[in-house]
Every structure is written in structure tokens, then in C-alpha cells.
Design an enzyme around this catalytic site. Structure first.
Site, PDB file in Angstrom:
ATOM      1  N   HIS A 208       0.825  -1.204   0.000  1.00 43.64           N
ATOM      2  CA  HIS A 208       0.000   0.000   0.000  1.00 43.64           C
ATOM      3  C   HIS A 208       0.863   1.258   0.000  1.00 43.64           C
ATOM      4  O   HIS A 208       0.695   2.161  -0.827  1.00 43.64           O
ATOM      5  CB  HIS A 208      -0.911  -0.022   1.231  1.00 43.64           C
ATOM      6  CG  HIS A 208      -1.793   1.178   1.367  1.00 43.64           C
ATOM      7  ND1 HIS A 208      -3.087   1.211   0.893  1.00 43.64           N
ATOM      8  CD2 HIS A 208      -1.573   2.398   1.915  1.00 43.64           C
ATOM      9  CE1 HIS A 208      -3.615   2.380   1.150  1.00 43.64           C
ATOM     10  NE2 HIS A 208      -2.722   3.131   1.771  1.00 43.64           N
ATOM     11  N   GLU A 209       1.819   1.327   0.935  1.00 46.13           N
ATOM     12  CA  GLU A 209       2.679   2.508   1.037  1.00 46.13           C
ATOM     13  C   GLU A 209       3.619   2.623  -0.161  1.00 46.13           C
ATOM     14  O   GLU A 209       3.912   3.725  -0.628  1.00 46.13           O
ATOM     15  CB  GLU A 209       3.481   2.473   2.343  1.00 46.13           C
ATOM     16  CG  GLU A 209       2.630   2.472   3.606  1.00 46.13           C
ATOM     17  CD  GLU A 209       1.700   3.662   3.682  1.00 46.13           C
ATOM     18  OE1 GLU A 209       1.987   4.717   3.071  1.00 46.13           O
ATOM     19  OE2 GLU A 209       0.649   3.536   4.337  1.00 46.13           O
TER      20      GLU A 209
ATOM     21  N   HIS B 182       1.798   4.384  -2.937  1.00 45.56           N
ATOM     22  CA  HIS B 182       1.811   5.845  -2.786  1.00 45.56           C
ATOM     23  C   HIS B 182       3.142   6.419  -3.258  1.00 45.56           C
ATOM     24  O   HIS B 182       3.187   7.413  -3.994  1.00 45.56           O
ATOM     25  CB  HIS B 182       1.606   6.219  -1.312  1.00 45.56           C
ATOM     26  CG  HIS B 182       0.215   6.023  -0.814  1.00 45.56           C
ATOM     27  ND1 HIS B 182      -0.892   6.502  -1.457  1.00 45.56           N
ATOM     28  CD2 HIS B 182      -0.247   5.396   0.309  1.00 45.56           C
ATOM     29  CE1 HIS B 182      -1.987   6.192  -0.774  1.00 45.56           C
ATOM     30  NE2 HIS B 182      -1.619   5.510   0.297  1.00 45.56           N
TER      31      HIS B 182
END
Length: 215
Positions: A152-153, A156
Site C-alpha cells: 500500500h505505502e 503511494h
């Protein structure tokens, strides 16, 4: 704003202020100053013409002001040679004077916990993250959960790196802070007063970059 009637403490305070303001001799040069960060909560009786009727809005400090505030709160604290007030002021866009004071105090506490004699740039940046995101939270997660957060990170970070007009990625972590299980840090590099379409689209794209299809 007094709600509880005439015996309410706030109502008594308001009435006393108004009495004192109305009691000045018109030939006496007295200026009454007051400050609040919640002007929407002021009683209308206080802001009528002839009372607190002149308002001065104080915005958040800009780059130069933040650097000067940092220098003020550096006094009495031992800083290492790698610390830069200019570099720190560039990374603290949107910080108030109180936020900066809190950040430098936290950095001193962090350095003391590590038994260090001086505060380093790394200590300040860790304190900066604590002020904006909260303290580290140790959570019991399975390797699969950690992997999901890492993907997820990373999403980003990868999107932020490749879209135009985005601030550079400063830190990516899966250590939980505040209400977040992970964090991708993109501190603004300068004070911005306007946004363009390209940057707004990049911001939206970056925020959606951590999306994962669970099916």
C-alpha cells in the site's frame, strides 16, 4: 458563547469585560487587545462597533518566519553540526509557532532518550513526524498484514515519484503512528498559495496509488 444563562461563568466573564471596556474615560488613551484562535465562538456583544471591532488576522509563518522561530527555540538546546535551521524550516510548511516549539522540545527528549549530548537533524525530523502523525504504535500484525501495508505505502511512493509537480518522497514506513498503520511522507518543499490542475490531479493520483483490489 454563553448558553447557560446569567449565572454561567462565561456569561459573568463576558459581562465583566464589557463593563471594564465601557468604563474607560474617553480622554484616556487605552487600547484593549485580545487574541483567539476561535473567532467563530466569540459572543456578538464583544465584536460590536466600539468594542473589539478591528480584527487583525495572523497567518501561519512563512519560510523566513519559521526559520527565525526555530532559532528562538534553539536557544538553550545543544544542536549537532548537521542540524540546519533553513533545511528544517523548508520541511515545516504549515507549522505554527507552537508546532515548531513542540517539535524542538520533542527532538530534545528523543536525543536524551538515546543518551546523546546533542540534538541531530535526524532527531528533529523524527520529532517532526511525531508532531504531524503522532507517536509510534507497536501493533501485533501477521506477516501477511505487514506485506499488505508495505504494498500500500509503496504504491503511494511509486506514484508520487512518477507524477508531475509532486513533492519528493521523504520517508516510507509501515510503523503505525496515530490512527495510521503506515505512512508515506511527502513534506511540501515550499509555501504554496495556489494550486494548478496538474498538481491537484497528481495529489489525487498519489492518494489513490495505495489502493489494492482485495478480490
Amino acid at each position: 458563547m454563553g448558553i447557560g444563562g446569567g449565572h454561567d461563568e462565561r456569561e459573568q466573564t463576558l459581562n465583566q469585560i464589557l463593563i471594564e471596556m465601557d468604563g474607560f474615560d474617553p480622554r484616556t488613551n487605552v487600547i484593549v487587545l485580545a487574541a483567539t484562535n476561535r473567532p467563530d465562538m466569540l459572543d456578538p456583544a464583544l465584536v460590536r462597533p466600539g468594542r473589539f471591532d478591528r480584527r487583525i488576522s495572523i497567518p501561519l509563518p512563512d519560510l523566513n518566519a519559521r526559520e527565525e522561530i526555530i532559532k528562538i527555540h534553539m536557544k538553550g538546546k545543544p544542536f549537532d553540526t548537521d542540524f540546519s535551521s533553513l533545511k528544517t524550516s523548508k520541511k515545516t510548511v504549515g507549522f505554527s509557532g507552537a508546532d515548531i516549539e513542540n517539535m524542538l522540545n520533542e527532538s530534545a527528549i528523543l536525543a536524551a532518550r538515546k543518551n546523546k549530548n546533542k540534538i541531530s537533524q535526524l532527531d528533529v525530523e523524527e520529532a517532526m513526524l511525531k508532531v504531524t502523525m503522532g507517536s509510534e504504535r507497536r501493533t501485533l500484525m501477521t506477516p501477511e498484514e505487514k506485506k499488505v501495508i508495505a504494498y500500500h505505502e509503496a504504491g503511494h511512493a511509486l506514484i508520487a515519484y512518477n507524477v508531475p509537480d509532486m513533492d519528493p518522497v521523504s520517508r516510507v514506513t509501515i510503523i503505525a503512528r496515530g490512527g495510521s498503520l503506515g505512512h508515506t511522507s511527502l513534506p511540501p518543499q515550499r509555501d504554496r498559495y495556489n494550486e494548478n490542475k496538474t498538481r491537484l490531479v497528481s495529489l489525487i493520483t498519489t492518494m489513490l496509488g495505495g489502493y489494492r483490489d482485495w478480490e
